[in-house]
Design a protein around this motif. Structure first.
Motif: not given
Length: 134
Positions: A38-41, A45-47, A56-57, A130-134
């Motif tokens: 995930x990209x937001x906890x 998620x409004x990236x 991604x880069x 997996x980013x690990x963002x929780x």
């Protein structure tokens, strides 16, 4: 006398030309689709597109020859609007190990992956990071 020299010189020139030709290795291609999350906890998620491109880069895939341990490919992901992509052609046929950078406790899960490149074929792979963002 001239014909005698040409019978000697022509085969020697031919042999020298054949000896200098390099044998081209057999090649294949690699097509990898990467999803990072995930990209937001919390959702939603409004990236922005620029933020997603930057996320991604910041990741790259590294392809290492299984036998020689030489790095064949070290390429950053490109964002296509929904996920990250890597497309690479002209990879020599063989067995490789794929890993991801940066390496952490979450990205180490499932890596390295074994990839086999076959002649005139494209190896396709889908990876979830997996980013690990929780």
């Amino acid at each position: 006398m001239k014909t005698y020299l040409s019978y000697i010189c022509l085969p020697i020139i031919f042999l020298m030309a054949c000896a200098s030709e390099a044998v081209a290795p057999e090649m294949g291609a690699l097509d990898v689709k990467v999803t990072i999350g995930p990209l937001c906890p919390v959702e939603p998620c409004n990236k922005t597109i620029e933020e997603l491109k930057s996320i991604y880069a910041s990741y790259s895939l590294v392809l290492t020859n299984s036998d020689s341990k030489a790095i064949v490919l070290d390429q950053k992901l490109t964002y296509n609007g929904t996920n990250g992509l890597i497309k690479s052609t002209n990879i020599a046929v063989g067995q490789y190990e794929m890993s991801i950078k940066p390496e952490n406790i979450f990205t180490k899960r499932g890596f390295p992956k074994t990839i086999i490149i076959e002649k005139n074929k494209t190896a396709s792979l889908e990876i979830e990071v997996d980013t690990g963002i929780r």
